[in-house]
Design a protein around this motif. Structure first.
Motif, mmCIF file in Angstrom:
data_model
loop_
_atom_site.group_PDB
_atom_site.id
_atom_site.type_symbol
_atom_site.label_atom_id
_atom_site.label_comp_id
_atom_site.label_asym_id
_atom_site.label_seq_id
_atom_site.Cartn_x
_atom_site.Cartn_y
_atom_site.Cartn_z
ATOM 1 N N LYS A 177 93.386 4.714 20.190
ATOM 2 C CA LYS A 177 93.661 5.606 21.311
ATOM 3 C C LYS A 177 94.023 4.790 22.547
ATOM 4 O O LYS A 177 93.470 3.729 22.795
ATOM 5 C CB LYS A 177 92.470 6.521 21.566
ATOM 6 N N GLY A 178 94.977 5.299 23.303
ATOM 7 C CA GLY A 178 95.506 4.560 24.453
ATOM 8 C C GLY A 178 94.767 4.945 25.724
ATOM 9 O O GLY A 178 94.815 6.092 26.154
ATOM 10 N N VAL A 179 94.090 3.966 26.323
ATOM 11 C CA VAL A 179 93.358 4.215 27.565
ATOM 12 C C VAL A 179 94.300 3.934 28.740
ATOM 13 O O VAL A 179 94.799 2.818 28.877
ATOM 14 C CB VAL A 179 92.115 3.308 27.660
ATOM 15 N N ALA A 180 94.548 4.962 29.557
ATOM 16 C CA ALA A 180 95.485 4.840 30.680
ATOM 17 C C ALA A 180 94.705 4.546 31.954
ATOM 18 O O ALA A 180 93.894 5.355 32.397
ATOM 19 C CB ALA A 180 96.284 6.131 30.837
ATOM 20 N N VAL A 181 94.957 3.362 32.534
ATOM 21 C CA VAL A 181 94.195 2.903 33.698
ATOM 22 C C VAL A 181 95.132 2.742 34.897
ATOM 23 O O VAL A 181 96.198 2.127 34.778
ATOM 24 C CB VAL A 181 93.496 1.563 33.394
ATOM 25 N N GLY A 182 94.731 3.293 36.040
ATOM 26 C CA GLY A 182 95.576 3.268 37.240
ATOM 27 C C GLY A 182 95.352 2.036 38.102
ATOM 28 O O GLY A 182 94.352 1.326 37.964
ATOM 29 N N HIS A 183 96.297 1.791 39.003
ATOM 30 C CA HIS A 183 96.175 0.670 39.936
ATOM 31 C C HIS A 183 94.878 0.740 40.736
ATOM 32 O O HIS A 183 94.198 -0.262 40.922
ATOM 33 C CB HIS A 183 97.348 0.682 40.937
ATOM 34 N N GLU A 184 94.554 1.948 41.235
ATOM 35 C CA GLU A 184 93.403 2.062 42.129
ATOM 36 C C GLU A 184 92.108 1.683 41.407
ATOM 37 O O GLU A 184 91.167 1.180 42.015
ATOM 38 C CB GLU A 184 93.314 3.475 42.739
ATOM 39 N N GLN A 185 92.091 1.883 40.087
ATOM 40 C CA GLN A 185 90.895 1.513 39.333
ATOM 41 C C GLN A 185 90.770 -0.003 39.201
ATOM 42 O O GLN A 185 89.690 -0.567 39.334
ATOM 43 C CB GLN A 185 90.932 2.178 37.949
ATOM 44 N N VAL A 186 91.881 -0.671 38.942
ATOM 45 C CA VAL A 186 91.830 -2.133 38.821
ATOM 46 C C VAL A 186 91.531 -2.744 40.193
ATOM 47 O O VAL A 186 90.772 -3.707 40.306
ATOM 48 C CB VAL A 186 93.147 -2.708 38.260
ATOM 49 N N TYR A 376 92.272 7.263 33.784
ATOM 50 C CA TYR A 376 92.760 8.650 33.796
ATOM 51 C C TYR A 376 92.319 9.383 32.532
ATOM 52 O O TYR A 376 91.976 10.552 32.569
ATOM 53 C CB TYR A 376 94.287 8.675 33.883
ATOM 54 N N GLY A 377 92.380 8.688 31.422
ATOM 55 C CA GLY A 377 92.007 9.316 30.155
ATOM 56 C C GLY A 377 92.768 8.681 29.011
ATOM 57 O O GLY A 377 93.293 7.572 29.140
ATOM 58 N N TYR A 378 92.814 9.385 27.868
ATOM 59 C CA TYR A 378 93.475 8.875 26.668
ATOM 60 C C TYR A 378 94.868 9.478 26.554
ATOM 61 O O TYR A 378 95.018 10.704 26.525
ATOM 62 C CB TYR A 378 92.670 9.232 25.415
ATOM 63 N N LEU A 379 95.855 8.607 26.461
ATOM 64 C CA LEU A 379 97.242 9.036 26.389
ATOM 65 C C LEU A 379 97.454 10.035 25.240
ATOM 66 O O LEU A 379 97.135 9.740 24.086
ATOM 67 C CB LEU A 379 98.128 7.802 26.159
ATOM 68 N N GLY A 380 98.002 11.207 25.574
ATOM 69 C CA GLY A 380 98.324 12.200 24.544
ATOM 70 C C GLY A 380 97.111 12.811 23.877
ATOM 71 O O GLY A 380 97.244 13.493 22.853
ATOM 72 N N ARG A 381 95.923 12.547 24.391
ATOM 73 C CA ARG A 381 94.707 13.090 23.795
ATOM 74 C C ARG A 381 93.860 13.769 24.878
ATOM 75 O O ARG A 381 92.759 13.329 25.208
ATOM 76 C CB ARG A 381 93.897 11.989 23.108
ATOM 77 N N ALA A 382 94.386 14.876 25.419
ATOM 78 C CA ALA A 382 93.658 15.620 26.445
ATOM 79 C C ALA A 382 92.303 16.088 25.906
ATOM 80 O O ALA A 382 91.294 16.076 26.621
ATOM 81 C CB ALA A 382 94.492 16.811 26.901
ATOM 82 N N ASP A 383 92.269 16.474 24.614
ATOM 83 C CA ASP A 383 91.012 16.966 24.023
ATOM 84 C C ASP A 383 89.929 15.886 24.048
ATOM 85 O O ASP A 383 88.811 16.120 24.508
ATOM 86 C CB ASP A 383 91.251 17.471 22.592
ATOM 87 N N LEU A 384 90.307 14.691 23.592
ATOM 88 C CA LEU A 384 89.342 13.594 23.567
ATOM 89 C C LEU A 384 88.922 13.212 24.996
ATOM 90 O O LEU A 384 87.750 12.925 25.264
ATOM 91 C CB LEU A 384 89.989 12.397 22.867
ATOM 92 N N THR A 385 89.891 13.228 25.911
ATOM 93 C CA THR A 385 89.590 12.915 27.310
ATOM 94 C C THR A 385 88.539 13.889 27.858
ATOM 95 O O THR A 385 87.586 13.482 28.521
ATOM 96 C CB THR A 385 90.876 12.983 28.160
ATOM 97 N N ALA A 386 88.701 15.170 27.536
ATOM 98 C CA ALA A 386 87.779 16.190 28.060
ATOM 99 C C ALA A 386 86.382 16.081 27.456
ATOM 100 O O ALA A 386 85.414 16.602 28.016
ATOM 101 C CB ALA A 386 88.348 17.587 27.806
ATOM 102 N N THR A 387 86.248 15.402 26.299
ATOM 103 C CA THR A 387 84.910 15.258 25.710
ATOM 104 C C THR A 387 84.227 13.964 26.149
ATOM 105 O O THR A 387 83.013 13.847 26.027
ATOM 106 C CB THR A 387 84.934 15.265 24.161
ATOM 107 N N ARG A 388 85.014 12.966 26.615
ATOM 108 C CA ARG A 388 84.413 11.684 27.009
ATOM 109 C C ARG A 388 84.324 11.525 28.527
ATOM 110 O O ARG A 388 83.433 10.858 29.022
ATOM 111 C CB ARG A 388 85.233 10.501 26.449
ATOM 112 N N PHE A 389 85.289 12.085 29.254
ATOM 113 C CA PHE A 389 85.253 12.040 30.723
ATOM 114 C C PHE A 389 84.822 13.436 31.161
ATOM 115 O O PHE A 389 85.636 14.357 31.196
ATOM 116 C CB PHE A 389 86.631 11.704 31.300
#
Lengths: 555, 70
Positions: A177-186, A376-389
């Motif tokens: 699963k692809g974890v999408a991380v933003g500039h502000e987080q880094v 932000y969450g997992y790329l293309g996996r809104a469902d998984l994002t909503a269960t982990r974040f």
């Protein structure tokens, strides 16, 4: 050549952090590999050309761009170029099997891939570019030609509105699963973690890890956001502790980031040297990626007392941007525990029970992380994002990341207690056993599969995986089936997913609690090892001594 | 799977959303956290997750998406 113009100060991005040092100290070395050394100015120049090259091929701000390169300064040039354009980099390790590379490309849908001809041919990317994806392959090899052709290129600064990177980690559903991380987080990570160190422009960091492992984000930006020098460690040197020990001295490395497994090798090398040997020039060693065994540091402390260099343990998660906690280590810590310290200032670590209530001091709870470092969450996996974040009961309108890791708080310090689920860490690699099981079960001769850690070694480390299998009726021998399964896995998963061995059983043994009886499986496996001539007695002693680790693995 | 309440397939769930248009699965039995509203449910876990997959197409927080338009 005009490289950087425009109002960089008003834009908070990783690129502008780098650009600041291009202005302050253009002639300091920024990065080097075996063949090439680039100053901050030269790195900026090459990145700008590469960014322009990408733009000419249609890459726009917000696009994903793949980086499929071996270790070289080209990796760093590419990362900066992509971020300079306001796009997002997707690192892909060229050592991955093609199925995984394809999965990542299909999921991330990059508008371009920066690669070399060799690698593009190996993964048949040319075919994809023409037929399927309209990918633009951007050569990493012709940079000198580019330099001659284009002498006056500039790129306006971009305010990023997309992730800075997407890093793929092991997924329990059988696919990464692809974890999408933003500039502000880094940036939050850099601000909070670097504030705990005395990191200077004169420091020399290593880029030891694959770009596809997020420890590299910290190595890369720890160096380039402080004006320091980044030394890319060649693969052959990264694999040899003694060569790496020499490398640290030759290059004057002052800040080293390591998984504990890799560092134990370095400790052994240092222990074998006599007292006249030149000491390592390190100022900081930062551990991450897996649990640290304090026992293994004893011979290190004998040679390098506290502060010379400083040893730091950091617990972290890709989904909360590399690092979560910080702990300065010293010789007298209780080796029976796994201390991970306190949360960084840009986040908050909360321990909750199964009813989402905070546990008391001294009680074990699951680690939830709040604050500025949540991806932000997992790329293309809104469902998984909503269960982990998930929605935070403690922060108005904010989210918590549910880590699956267990910890206990004692005073202000956190202590690691293993996983709440089955995820494993093998030599720093995060592995979901279910991902391997899914591949095994897809083989025609396999009925059921269960992947467990091998028994811990004398250092308390789990070094490998054991695949426990029940088979369908089959004519082939277990040796032949083993060979088939090995290649079946190698076709689909990276090398570190390959089990150390395969154990065939008629049925999966369960404990009285209905859990898989891992201790019994270890015994069975060790007895087959014995038949092949290994010392069962010795292994059994280790097994007993490390019962605690097994219990942890059985949570 | 863990014993975590978010992984329990036998209880009913809500889907919550916040001002950043981020979505969270949420056990119906737990109090709704401040700053979050019910977007869907209560329903079974699977149905909630299917709803999320259909309705949450851009993972970026709304503040970043707005920036793109301006």
């Amino acid at each position: 050549m005009k490289q950087l113009k425009g109002d960089f100060d008003s834009i908070a991005s990783l690129f502008t952090r780098f650009a600041r040092h291009v202005e302050l100290q253009p002639n300091n070395v920024a990065v080097s590999d075996e063949h090439t050394t680039l100053t901050y100015s030269e790195l900026a120049q090459r990145a700008t050309l590469k960014a322009n090259n990408l733009r000419l091929r249609g890459v726009k701000p917000g696009d994903n761009v793949g980086i499929l390169l071996n270790r070289s300064v080209q990796q760093v040039v590419s990362v900066i170029a992509i971020l300079q354009l306001g796009a997002c980099y997707v690192p892909i390790d060229p050592d991955y099997p093609s199925e995984r590379v394809n999965w990542i490309l299909d999921t991330a849908q990059p508008s371009a891939i920066i690669t070399t001809q060799d690698i593009a041919t190996r993964f048949a990317l040319y075919d994809m570019g023409h037929d399927k994806r309209h990918l633009h392959l951007v050569s990493a090899e012709h940079i000198d030609t580019e330099l001659q052709l284009q002498s006056d290129v500039s790129i306006e600064p971009v305010r990023p509105n997309c992730p800075a990177y997407i890093i793929f980690t092991s997924g329990s559903t059988g696919k990464p699963k692809g974890v999408a991380v933003g500039h502000e987080q880094v940036l939050a990570l850099l601000d909070s973690a670097l504030a705990k160190m005395d990191a200077r422009a004169g420091d020399v960091w290593t880029l030891f890890h694959s770009l596809a492992f997020d420890f590299s984000v910290w190595e890369l930006w720890g160096a380039l956001s402080t004006g320091a020098r980044l030394e890319i460690v060649p693969k052959s040197i990264a694999w040899s502790a003694s060569a790496f020990s020499d490398f640290l001295i030759d290059k004057g490395i002052t800040i080293l980031n390591q998984t504990p497994s890799a560092f134990y090798g370095l400790i052994d090398v240092q222990g074998s040297l006599d007292n006249t040997a030149e000491p390592l020039p390190l100022r900081y060693v930062i551990f991450g990626g897996e649990a640290l065994n304090l026992d293994r540091l004893k011979s290190w402390w004998a040679k390098y007392p506290k502060g010379q260099p400083e040893l730091v343990n950091m617990y972290g998660i890709t989904e909360t941007t590399v690092h979560v906690t910080w702990l300065t280590l010293h010789e007298n810590m209780d080796a029976l525990q796994s201390p991970i310290g306190i949360g960084l200032e840009s986040l908050e670590v909360i321990l909750l029970n199964d009813n989402l209530e905070q546990v008391q001091e001294g009680e074990v709870g699951e680690i939830y992380v709040a604050g500025e470092q949540l991806a932000y969450g997992y790329l293309g996996r809104a469902d998984l994002t909503a269960t982990r974040f998930v929605a935070s009961p403690f922060h108005h309108g904010k989210r918590l990341y549910r880590s699956g890791d267990l910890a206990m708080r004692q005073g202000s310090n956190l202590y690691y207690f293993g996983r709440a689920d089955r995820q494993l860490k093998i030599r720093g690699f995060r592995i979901e056993p279910a991902e391997i099981e899914a591949v095994l079960i897809s083989h025609k001769s396999v009925a059921d599969a269960f992947v467990i850690p091998t028994p811990a070694n004398k250092n308390g480390l789990v070094e490998g995986l054991l695949a426990v299998l029940t088979t369908k009726e089959t004519d082939i021998s277990s040796q032949a089936l083993k060979a088939q399964l090995k290649s079946h896995i190698a076709e689909q998963l990276p090398a570190h997913y390959l089990p150390t061995d395969f154990l065939f059983v008629s049925e999966l043994p369960l404990t009285i609690n209905g859990k898989l009886d891992i201790a019994l499986l270890h015994k069975k496996w060790l007895s087959t090892q014995n038949m092949h001539g290994t010392k069962l007695q010795q292994r059994m002693q280790l097994l007993n001594a490390r019962k605690q680790q097994l219990n942890n693995a059985d949570v | 799977m863990s014993n975590n309440i978010f992984d329990n397939e036998h209880i009913s769930f809500l889907v919550l959303s916040n001002d950043e248009k981020q979505y969270s699965l949420w056990p119906e039995s737990c109090a709704i956290p401040d700053g979050w509203q019910v977007a869907f449910g209560p329903h079974q876990r699977d149905e909630c997750l299917q709803w999320v997959n259909v309705h949450w197409c851009d993972l970026r927080p709304k503040s970043l998406q707005v920036q793109e338009l301006s």
